[in-house]
Design an enzyme around this catalytic site. Structure first.
Site, mmCIF file in Angstrom:
data_model
loop_
_atom_site.group_PDB
_atom_site.id
_atom_site.type_symbol
_atom_site.label_atom_id
_atom_site.label_comp_id
_atom_site.label_asym_id
_atom_site.label_seq_id
_atom_site.Cartn_x
_atom_site.Cartn_y
_atom_site.Cartn_z
ATOM 1 N N THR A 1 -7.746 1.910 16.451
ATOM 2 C CA THR A 1 -7.066 2.315 15.232
ATOM 3 C C THR A 1 -8.084 2.850 14.232
ATOM 4 O O THR A 1 -9.276 2.549 14.317
ATOM 5 C CB THR A 1 -6.313 1.149 14.595
ATOM 6 O OG1 THR A 1 -7.259 0.148 14.196
ATOM 7 C CG2 THR A 1 -5.333 0.535 15.574
ATOM 8 N N GLU B 1 -0.367 1.232 16.925
ATOM 9 C CA GLU B 1 0.088 0.041 17.625
ATOM 10 C C GLU B 1 1.418 0.233 18.353
ATOM 11 O O GLU B 1 1.813 -0.612 19.151
ATOM 12 C CB GLU B 1 0.227 -1.119 16.634
ATOM 13 C CG GLU B 1 -1.085 -1.595 16.041
ATOM 14 C CD GLU B 1 -1.592 -0.782 14.858
ATOM 15 O OE1 GLU B 1 -2.540 -1.226 14.202
ATOM 16 O OE2 GLU B 1 -1.026 0.308 14.579
ATOM 17 N N LYS C 1 2.022 -2.241 -8.303
ATOM 18 C CA LYS C 1 2.789 -3.298 -8.984
ATOM 19 C C LYS C 1 2.482 -3.211 -10.472
ATOM 20 O O LYS C 1 1.421 -3.641 -10.929
ATOM 21 C CB LYS C 1 2.410 -4.656 -8.400
ATOM 22 C CG LYS C 1 2.607 -4.747 -6.886
ATOM 23 C CD LYS C 1 2.019 -6.010 -6.315
ATOM 24 C CE LYS C 1 2.106 -6.008 -4.793
ATOM 25 N NZ LYS C 1 1.245 -4.975 -4.169
ATOM 26 N N TRP D 1 7.808 -2.600 -8.637
ATOM 27 C CA TRP D 1 7.059 -1.954 -7.571
ATOM 28 C C TRP D 1 7.299 -0.453 -7.669
ATOM 29 O O TRP D 1 8.441 0.008 -7.689
ATOM 30 C CB TRP D 1 7.519 -2.447 -6.201
ATOM 31 C CG TRP D 1 6.925 -3.763 -5.814
ATOM 32 C CD1 TRP D 1 6.433 -4.730 -6.644
ATOM 33 C CD2 TRP D 1 6.767 -4.272 -4.486
ATOM 34 N NE1 TRP D 1 5.975 -5.804 -5.924
ATOM 35 C CE2 TRP D 1 6.167 -5.555 -4.591
ATOM 36 C CE3 TRP D 1 7.068 -3.785 -3.226
ATOM 37 C CZ2 TRP D 1 5.865 -6.332 -3.481
ATOM 38 C CZ3 TRP D 1 6.774 -4.560 -2.115
ATOM 39 C CH2 TRP D 1 6.174 -5.815 -2.243
#
Length: 535
Positions: free
Chosen positions: A188, A334, A435, A440
């Site tokens: 990754t 993944e 935040k 959010w």
């Protein structure tokens, strides 16, 4: 007791069909496609010759001592040779390690050591790098150089790829083995820590291939991959199996064009010469293609899956104006990677235009949920997934593997919601959500709205700590014309505040102009680098 539904145990001659990559190739051969593979060195050959070259490569590697379970690494651009390696190496029972050539030399050494590679196939473009790294890779005892017809100078290679294939008289007799044997591995490319190794079995890749192919059959014609299409990958073949499409294209027997290194003018020339109709890539690649096209159009309508980052509405619309039908797909390293594809089956052009940008609906055999921190279903939260081809973990990193599969679902670290028609909408990365003021704020949503401003070519938003509000958004912009001001950005974004699309807390505190945005090795905006820049 009713005995009518009992069956005898399978006899010794019953073939227990393992799901192996070699069976994908065999199906392609049985269908006897008359289409061509167009290579990076100018060669053109049919599927029968592809089969022979894979058989010769298998024999060459066996002669060099490769045995089941060994790891063979490849460093190449998108080439016909890579396609051959996609098949020959796993079909031997060995493991294909796809080396990300855009990583730093230190990271490349780490990934090769971590995978345990014992043989390296490398393009001559990387000969100087390989010479520098050779002393740091004691496990690798065979070095094979490849090139695209220009010849090579002095290298540290033991042999040359085409010479080895030409000298090999035999074709390797590939045999069956356990479908759960590992087929591929790569690392990754996150922006924090060392790259993490993921791996996939034959069974996983066969199921992934079949699921993608069936997903395309469920899409309308302007999204469908058919045997009449001409396929050219524009996602590096070292990155998550080039999204699995080379396996799909080979199974279907379509004409395939391999472009080598991504040079925009060459990509457009190949599209016109070969009438390419189907590709996939990150938004940066699509922007490059539009720049190379100028006011022109491709020779035929060009279908393109866009992933890796959000497909912004202005980019989608600019592509459509050039007869490029861009639509989003979603996945990650993944997940092998595809788990969702946009589905454009609406009769409403405006609705379809909006849906093309969403991550889309799960492809067959994929289950998705949106959950809160307690793994309870939520209207908006982290996207978690299940599918039969997801990686089991990160090599020997047991803690990271356990966190990846917490609660029996693979955690994507992406904030998402599921729309009324079942489309997944990716809102942001968990680590990139800002935040602020008790709310959010999605950095990607602000970026997308900023991209609608006429003089903006690219945009990125990151949050920085703030004593009063917790975090505040900072806006980075690459201009396409006049440099916009912060006041102009506030006026533009306030229109969306007034209609309730974003919170007033989303208005950025600062605007920083850049000549270009930093990007990761696979073309995503590197927000860690932007945060470091601010620090």
């Amino acid at each position: 007791m009713n005995q009518g539904h009992r069956f005898a145990a399978p006899g010794p001659d019953v073939y227990r069909y393992p799901l192996l990559i070699r069976h994908l190739l065999q199906s392609a051969m049985d269908n006897r496609s008359t289409n061509e593979i167009v290579g990076t060195d100018g060669r053109r050959h049919g599927y029968a010759e592809l089969d022979r070259r894979i058989g010769r490569l298998g024999a060459v590697l066996t002669d060099l001592g490769v045995r089941p379970g060994d790891t063979i690494a490849v460093m190449d651009w998108d080439s016909h040779r890579y396609l051959e390696a996609y098949f020959a190496i796993p079909m031997l029972g060995a493991v294909l390690q796809m080396v990300n050539v855009r990583l730093s030399p230190e990271q490349i050494v780490f990934t090769l050591q971590d995978s345990g590679a014992t043989l390296l196939l490398f393009h001559s473009d990387f000969a100087p790098l390989v010479a520098d790294l050779k002393g740091r890779l004691p496990l690798i005892d065979r070095w094979i150089v490849m090139h695209d017809g220009a010849g090579v100078g002095a290298t540290s290679a033991d042999a040359e790829y085409e010479a080895l294939l030409a000298a090999e008289a035999e074709l390797h007799p590939f045999e069956d083995f356990d479908e759960n044997a590992l087929a591929t591995t790569f690392h990754t490319t996150g922006t924090t820590g060392l790259p993490k190794r993921v791996a996939f079995s034959h069974r996983q890749l066969v199921l992934h291939t079949l699921a993608i192919m069936s997903a395309f059959s469920m899409r309308p014609e302007r999204q469908r991959l058919t045997t009449a299409d001409v396929y050219m990958p524009l996602t590096p073949m070292f990155h998550v199996h080039a999204w699995g499409l080379p396996y799909v294209a080979t199974l279907m027997g379509v004409k395939q064009v391999y472009p080598g290194r991504y040079i925009p003018d060459r990509l457009i020339a190949l599209q016109r010469q070969e009438d390419v109709t189907f590709s996939h890539g990150v938004p940066t690649i699509l922007q490059m293609l539009l720049g190379a096209l100028g006011d022109a159009r491709p020779s035929r309508p060009w279908k393109m899956i866009v992933g890796g980052s959000a497909l912004a509405q202005p980019l989608h619309d600019a592509a459509a104006a050039h007869d490029i039908h861009a639509f989003a797909g979603y996945g990650m390293s993944e997940t092998a990677p595809v788990v969702t594809l946009a589905r454009l089956d609406s009769d409403d052009p405006d609705e379809e235009r909006g849906r093309a940008r969403l991550a889309g609906q799960p492809i067959p055999l994929v289950q998705v949920r949106v959950v809160d921190t307690e793994m309870q279903d939520s209207a908006e939260g982290e996207l978690v997934v299940r599918a039969p081809w997801l990686t089991a973990g990160y090599g020997t990193d047991e803690a990271a593997s356990a966190d990846l599969w917490r609660g029996g679902w693979l955690h994507t670290q992406d904030v998402a919601r599921i729309c009324d028609r079942g489309d997944v909408e990716i809102r942001d990365r968990l680590k990139d959500v800002i935040k602020t003021g008790g709310e959010w704020v999605s950095s990607t949503q602000i970026e997308e709205l900023v991209m609608q401003y006429p003089d903006v070519a690219a945009a990125a938003v990151v949050g920085v700590p703030d004593a009063r509000w917790g975090e505040r958004p900072i806006l980075f912009v690459v201009a396409s014309g006049h440099h916009p001001t912060l006041a102009a950005m506030h006026a533009h974004l306030s229109l969306h505040v007034d209609r309730g699309a974003i919170s007033r807390y989303a208005l950025p505190d600062r605007l920083i102009m850049l000549d270009d945005l930093p990007r990761t090795s696979v073309g995503k905006i590197d927000k860690k680098a932007l945060r470091n820049m601010l620090a």
